[in-house]
Design a protein around this motif. Structure first.
Motif, PDB file in Angstrom:
ATOM      1  N   ILE A   1       0.893 -11.244  -1.635  1.00 25.34           N
ATOM      2  CA  ILE A   1       1.583 -10.910  -0.387  1.00 25.34           C
ATOM      3  C   ILE A   1       1.840  -9.411  -0.420  1.00 25.34           C
ATOM      4  O   ILE A   1       2.462  -8.911  -1.373  1.00 25.34           O
ATOM      5  N   MET A   2       1.344  -8.701   0.596  1.00 25.04           N
ATOM      6  CA  MET A   2       1.500  -7.249   0.635  1.00 25.04           C
ATOM      7  C   MET A   2       2.861  -6.892   1.237  1.00 25.04           C
ATOM      8  O   MET A   2       3.385  -7.595   2.107  1.00 25.04           O
TER       9      MET A   2
ATOM     10  N   ASP B   1       3.914  -4.821   3.412  1.00 24.86           N
ATOM     11  CA  ASP B   1       3.999  -4.618   4.854  1.00 24.86           C
ATOM     12  C   ASP B   1       3.600  -5.848   5.667  1.00 24.86           C
ATOM     13  O   ASP B   1       3.664  -5.822   6.902  1.00 24.86           O
ATOM     14  N   GLU B   2       3.163  -6.914   4.995  1.00 23.12           N
ATOM     15  CA  GLU B   2       2.761  -8.135   5.691  1.00 23.12           C
ATOM     16  C   GLU B   2       3.360  -9.355   4.986  1.00 23.12           C
ATOM     17  O   GLU B   2       2.641 -10.177   4.425  1.00 23.12           O
ATOM     18  N   PRO B   3       4.672  -9.487   5.014  1.00 23.06           N
ATOM     19  CA  PRO B   3       5.317 -10.578   4.259  1.00 23.06           C
ATOM     20  C   PRO B   3       4.997 -11.965   4.785  1.00 23.06           C
ATOM     21  O   PRO B   3       5.271 -12.953   4.103  1.00 23.06           O
ATOM     22  N   GLY B   4       4.394 -12.061   5.965  1.00 27.35           N
ATOM     23  CA  GLY B   4       4.096 -13.369   6.538  1.00 27.35           C
ATOM     24  C   GLY B   4       2.732 -13.907   6.193  1.00 27.35           C
ATOM     25  O   GLY B   4       2.354 -14.975   6.687  1.00 27.35           O
ATOM     26  N   TYR B   5       1.979 -13.196   5.350  1.00 30.58           N
ATOM     27  CA  TYR B   5       0.612 -13.621   5.048  1.00 30.58           C
ATOM     28  C   TYR B   5       0.342 -13.580   3.546  1.00 30.58           C
ATOM     29  O   TYR B   5       0.788 -12.675   2.838  1.00 30.58           O
TER      30      TYR B   5
ATOM     31  N   ARG C   1      -7.034 -14.336   4.802  1.00 32.59           N
ATOM     32  CA  ARG C   1      -5.605 -14.262   5.068  1.00 32.59           C
ATOM     33  C   ARG C   1      -5.113 -15.583   5.641  1.00 32.59           C
ATOM     34  O   ARG C   1      -5.722 -16.135   6.559  1.00 32.59           O
TER      35      ARG C   1
ATOM     36  N   THR D   1      -2.420  -0.634  -2.219  1.00 32.51           N
ATOM     37  CA  THR D   1      -1.854  -0.677  -0.867  1.00 32.51           C
ATOM     38  C   THR D   1      -2.625  -1.603   0.060  1.00 32.51           C
ATOM     39  O   THR D   1      -2.241  -1.777   1.216  1.00 32.51           O
ATOM     40  N   THR D   2      -3.728  -2.178  -0.420  1.00 36.07           N
ATOM     41  CA  THR D   2      -4.510  -3.118   0.390  1.00 36.07           C
ATOM     42  C   THR D   2      -4.755  -4.389  -0.416  1.00 36.07           C
ATOM     43  O   THR D   2      -4.827  -4.341  -1.658  1.00 36.07           O
TER      44      THR D   2
ATOM     45  N   PRO E   1      -1.466 -17.547   7.007  1.00 34.98           N
ATOM     46  CA  PRO E   1      -0.030 -17.447   7.266  1.00 34.98           C
ATOM     47  C   PRO E   1       0.784 -18.228   6.240  1.00 34.98           C
ATOM     48  O   PRO E   1       0.466 -19.386   5.926  1.00 34.98           O
TER      49      PRO E   1
ATOM     50  N   TYR F   1      -2.850 -13.321   0.957  1.00 35.96           N
ATOM     51  CA  TYR F   1      -4.269 -12.988   0.856  1.00 35.96           C
ATOM     52  C   TYR F   1      -4.829 -13.615  -0.421  1.00 35.96           C
ATOM     53  O   TYR F   1      -4.234 -13.490  -1.503  1.00 35.96           O
TER      54      TYR F   1
END
Length: 548
Positions: free
Chosen positions: A443-444, A446-450, A462, A367-368, A464, A452
């Motif tokens: 790409i997680m 809950d954060e589709p715009g970033y 991270r 999840t992270t 963009p 990692y």
């Protein structure tokens, strides 16, 4: 059987057509234009020259666009019976001349090389590797996974560093992933040996510093690298033009060590440089082959043959019957062969869905980004678990079609669900963001715009997505893209049968060997008997002249 790709079977690429049109205008002979077009078409298949028949040599005789070596004034160069585009002939000449010059230099002042201290307990072939690196300006170190290439390099570095404490050392690799992996391996050895310096580690392009044209570099013959010793890992991936430019940027007294596995796939771009160098008779005195693998032992502790060692050696030797006999035994604990029929949907392949779900389970539940990307280490900094991202990778020979990367990535994305992190591979270098072709991040959900990405210090960064160059899903990748990487488990997917098309040229011994040796633990092969036999028996011979 030796597989040669046939340019006549390929559609004419724009560059080939442009070449033929230009030569036709200059020479006025369509036959000469076609021959020169074939020479350029060979480059698309990895060759740097075109062997000519006596009849073809007669056709091009006295052509105004072709000069005979050593005259390099023509658009094309005829060297014996080989026809080169001029720049590739000049690249090969430069590589050969520089390499032979380096290999001829044996040092008189060499540190004591004895089996004590850092060298205690070394295997004979590793000890020989240290000797070669210390004695010669050029050294070639070849060996498969787990043979201790980094271990050997680090001990040679210690001896040289003790002798020349102010020496500037550089470590480079062709891709970002390969550079990161060798950096991690070398840092472990640096801690073990308590070396006084940490070598700068980068991709070759970053080391040379690309100019804005992306073809030339800041460091070159007139502005050489500020190094006393350069070590290049995964050297089999370095193509001819890049090797020529790297050698051009070496200071005259700089040592050079090329490291890799000569049995792996050659570079994507033209050339077979590392493999050719390892086979040059003039270089055998400065070459060392590491043959004993700790990852894939020849025999298990109970005396039974090591499964992956036995399989990879049989593939390397082209022993198709032995490969198939081992796979069909069905008793292996590490190697599993699941024969495919003509059903093209992955959901219908034997035990495929269950195998994928099991091997990706730990990655799927992360999840992270830290949980997905980072290794777990103990209080002493030793790795106790690899990153879940590297639990499994599917490797394919093809990008398109039902057994290709695109279709399998689509299937896995749907199978593992919307809450699974998405592994993404960068497919283009971008210096401003410090990302390289081959870098893999996540790409997680809950954060589709970033995106990692892992950092060398075992943290994440991270970026963009909108700033990044091209990316692609990386549950599965081509075997070529996997070079320089290793995974706990590997699933190889190859077509069950051959269709007689151009795709056959990709099913080679090098493809299968490279795919097999990416695994650290288990191997699953989804293919057909005919395809595996094709891989074992077919070797692509790139047309080069380094070995002449």
């Amino acid at each position: 059987m030796t597989m040669h790709n046939n340019p006549d079977r390929l559609e004419k690429a724009p560059l080939v057509q442009m070449t033929e049109d230009l030569v036709l205008r200059l020479a006025g002979n369509p036959q000469i234009a076609e021959i020169c077009g074939h020479a350029v078409a060979q480059q698309a298949e990895g060759s740097v020259c075109l062997p000519l028949t006596p009849q073809e040599r007669e056709i091009i005789a006295n052509s105004p666009v072709i000069s005979c070596a050593p005259d390099d004034s023509g658009l094309f160069i005829l060297d014996g019976d080989l026809l080169f585009a001029r720049r590739y002939w000049k690249y090969e000449q430069a590589v050969r001349d520089t390499i032979l010059s380096l290999a001829s230099n044996r040092y008189e002042k060499v540190p004591p090389i004895v089996r004590d201290g850092a060298l205690a307990g070394m295997k004979d072939c590793q000890f020989e590797g240290v000797r070669v690196m210390c004695e010669y300006q050029l050294s070639l170190l070849t060996g498969g996974p787990g043979t201790g290439k980094t271990y050997t390099i680090a001990r040679a570095v210690k001896l040289i560093q003790d002798q020349f404490p102010k020496w500037r050392l550089g470590l480079a690799a062709p891709t970002g992933k390969a550079a990161a992996r060798v950096r991690e391996s070398m840092e472990r050895e640096i801690q073990t040996l308590q070396l006084r310096t940490v070598m700068e580690t980068s991709t070759i392009h970053t080391l040379l510093k690309s100019n804005y044209d992306l073809v030339t570099f800041k460091y070159n013959h007139d502005n050489p690298l500020p190094l006393d010793w350069l070590i290049v890992d995964e050297a089999s991936m370095v193509d001819l033009p890049l090797m020529a430019k790297l050698l051009d940027a070496l200071p005259p007294k700089c040592r050079l060590t090329l490291v890799g596995d000569a049995n792996q796939l050659a570079s994507v771009e033209p050339g077979h440089v590392f493999g050719d160098l390892c086979n040059m008779p003039e270089l055998q005195h400065c070459k060392c082959e590491l043959t004993e693998s700790s990852r894939f032992p020849e025999f298990n502790p109970d005396g039974t043959p090591g499964e992956i060692f036995t399989l990879s050696e049989a593939v390397k030797a082209g022993q198709a019957d032995k490969v198939l006999a081992q796979l069909k035994q069905g008793t292996g604990k590490l190697v599993h062969y699941l024969e495919l029929d003509n059903r093209q949907r992955p959901s219908l392949w034997p035990n495929f869905q269950a195998t994928v779900e099991r091997l990706f389970a730990e990655f799927q539940r992360q999840t992270t980004p830290e949980g997905a990307l980072l290794t777990v280490k103990d209080a002493n900094g030793r790795e106790t678990r690899s990153a879940p991202l590297n639990d499994c990778r599917l490797l394919c020979a093809f990008r398109h079609g039902p057994y290709g990367v695109d279709a399998i990535n689509t299937y896995l994305r749907e199978l593992l669900g919307s809450r699974c992190p998405l592994p993404m591979m960068i497919t283009k270098n971008e210096q401003s963001l410090d990302v390289s072709n081959g870098d893999v991040g996540v790409i997680m959900p809950d954060e589709p715009g970033y995106l990692y990405l892992p950092k060398p210090d075992n943290t994440v960064r991270r970026i963009p997505v909108e700033l990044l160059p091209d990316m692609e899903l990386a549950f599965a990748s081509t075997v070529h893209k996997s070079q320089g990487s290793e995974f706990d488990n590997v699933i190889i997917v190859l077509p069950p049968d051959l269709d007689g098309g151009d795709g056959e040229a990709l099913l080679t011994r090098e493809i299968l060997y490279t795919a097999i040796t990416r695994t650290k633990k288990q191997l699953f092969i989804y293919a057909g008997d005919k395809t595996l036999r094709q891989c074992c028996e077919n070797v692509i011979r790139r047309q080069t002249a380094l070995l002449r």
